[in-house]
Design a protein around this motif. Structure first.
Motif, PDB file in Angstrom:
ATOM      1  N   GLU A 169       0.853  -1.189   0.000  1.00 46.64           N
ATOM      2  CA  GLU A 169       0.000   0.000   0.000  1.00 46.64           C
ATOM      3  C   GLU A 169       0.887   1.236   0.000  1.00 46.64           C
ATOM      4  O   GLU A 169       2.034   1.187   0.477  1.00 46.64           O
ATOM      5  CB  GLU A 169      -0.915   0.012   1.229  1.00 46.64           C
ATOM      6  N   ALA A 201       1.217   6.816   3.479  1.00 45.48           N
ATOM      7  CA  ALA A 201       0.294   7.946   3.562  1.00 45.48           C
ATOM      8  C   ALA A 201       0.204   8.400   5.012  1.00 45.48           C
ATOM      9  O   ALA A 201       0.694   7.714   5.921  1.00 45.48           O
ATOM     10  CB  ALA A 201      -1.079   7.523   3.036  1.00 45.48           C
ATOM     11  N   PRO A 202      -0.423   9.557   5.263  1.00 46.39           N
ATOM     12  CA  PRO A 202      -0.498  10.054   6.646  1.00 46.39           C
ATOM     13  C   PRO A 202      -1.056   9.035   7.634  1.00 46.39           C
ATOM     14  O   PRO A 202      -0.596   8.957   8.780  1.00 46.39           O
ATOM     15  CB  PRO A 202      -1.418  11.275   6.526  1.00 46.39           C
ATOM     16  N   GLU A 203      -2.007   8.213   7.171  1.00 43.51           N
ATOM     17  CA  GLU A 203      -2.643   7.277   8.096  1.00 43.51           C
ATOM     18  C   GLU A 203      -1.759   6.103   8.497  1.00 43.51           C
ATOM     19  O   GLU A 203      -2.050   5.417   9.492  1.00 43.51           O
ATOM     20  CB  GLU A 203      -3.962   6.757   7.515  1.00 43.51           C
ATOM     21  N   ASN A 204      -0.682   5.830   7.751  1.00 43.69           N
ATOM     22  CA  ASN A 204       0.191   4.711   8.156  1.00 43.69           C
ATOM     23  C   ASN A 204       1.629   5.143   8.437  1.00 43.69           C
ATOM     24  O   ASN A 204       2.511   4.297   8.631  1.00 43.69           O
ATOM     25  CB  ASN A 204       0.167   3.580   7.119  1.00 43.69           C
ATOM     26  N   GLU A 211       3.013   6.404  11.083  1.00 41.82           N
ATOM     27  CA  GLU A 211       3.534   5.957  12.378  1.00 41.82           C
ATOM     28  C   GLU A 211       3.827   4.460  12.373  1.00 41.82           C
ATOM     29  O   GLU A 211       4.748   3.998  13.065  1.00 41.82           O
ATOM     30  CB  GLU A 211       2.579   6.337  13.496  1.00 41.82           C
ATOM     31  N   GLU A 212       3.084   3.681  11.581  1.00 48.31           N
ATOM     32  CA  GLU A 212       3.407   2.267  11.423  1.00 48.31           C
ATOM     33  C   GLU A 212       4.749   2.116  10.704  1.00 48.31           C
ATOM     34  O   GLU A 212       5.546   1.232  11.040  1.00 48.31           O
ATOM     35  CB  GLU A 212       2.307   1.556  10.643  1.00 48.31           C
TER      36      GLU A 212
END
Length: 294
Positions: free
Chosen positions: A156, A159-162, A164-165
């Protein structure tokens, strides 16, 4: 003449000034990348000057100063002024572009240039790394096939949503390392953290790979120009043998329709890294040269 007082540090507040020159007159080598300059500021602080509508970069590394060939419309006077500044300030002069090499040899035919192998950057046709064709890649293809038989994975965009992962994954990669004395691995971790902190400002992109749903590898790159993509780093967990081969190919597959060339940076004279990169049979190098004045 170019003077020391003309220079100012690179910061995220003044990034728009050098960025304008580097966008208008792109250089393929990562030493001219704002991602490299700003992410590694703690390791090799750099300054820049705008001189006669050209960008001049100066860096400090382990107490040694170096000045890079100017960025802008080719101009012999500006080029010579930059060389004279380097010489008068006790710095070496670095060149990362063959057109700059020709300019230097034309201006200073009696002054020798030295190739710096550790700063050569490895490049491939993107399609080659996406397809891995022929006998020379048979071993790599075999490792990828083994990985795919053993594991289920997805990819994937970063992006901002991942983000920190991704950061947690890179810190897990660091925790697996046992750096030798003098190793730059801790500096590499800090550089990665800075790049993630300023992911949008640095115009970075990336690909996150999950194995059985958990983050396991990541690739981070930037657009150098319409033809060249610069891959800054790839990180993967040792628990998954062959994962670097897979994230490498998945990145190339994703980018093969956008860029003709993938620049995967240099090896910094590290034997293990050089062996790993040479195993992929680079198609050409972006060379680096140094002039040290007496």
């Amino acid at each position: 003449m170019l003077k020391e007082s003309d220079f100012q540090p690179f910061t995220f507040e003044n990034i728009h000034i050098p960025e304008a020159y580097l966008r208008a007159y792109p250089k393929d080598h990562s030493e001219y990348s704002l991602v490299t300059i700003l992410s590694w500021e703690h390791y090799s602080p750099c300054r820049f000057a705008v001189y006669k509508n050209h960008l001049v970069i100066e860096c400090l590394y382990q107490g040694e100063r170096s000045v890079y060939a100017p960025v802008g419309i080719p101009d012999k006077e500006v080029f010579c002024d930059t060389v004279f500044y380097a010489k008068s300030s006790g710095a070496s002069f670095h060149l990362y572009d063959e057109s700059d090499v020709r300019m230097f040899q034309d201006c200073f035919p009696e002054t020798p240039l030295e190739e710096v192998r550790g700063y050569f950057e490895y490049c491939w046709d993107t399609k080659t790394l996406a397809e891995l064709p022929g006998k020379r890649f048979v071993g790599i293809r075999g490792q990828i096939h083994q990985f795919r038989r053993r594991y289920s994975y997805t990819t994937e965009p970063v992006a901002p949503e991942n983000l920190e992962e991704v950061r947690s994954l890179i810190h897990a990669w660091y925790a697996e390392k046992t750096p030798a004395k003098g190793s730059a691995v801790s500096d590499e971790l800090k550089a990665a953290d800075i790049s993630l902190d300023h992911f949008s400002a640095l115009h970075l992109e990336g690909l996150l790979m999950r194995v059985e749903g958990a983050p396991a590898a990541v690739s981070i790159w930037e657009n150098r120009n319409s033809d060249v993509c610069l891959v800054h780093y790839e990180k993967g967990l040792l628990a998954y043998p062959g994962i670097y081969k897979v994230i490498n190919q998945e990145t190339a597959k994703l980018l093969s329709g956008r860029y003709r060339v993938l620049n995967r940076e240099g090896d910094m004279d590290e034997a293990g890294l050089r062996e790993a990169k040479m195993r992929y049979h680079p198609e050409f190098f972006i060379k680096a040269y140094d002039v040290t004045f007496e």
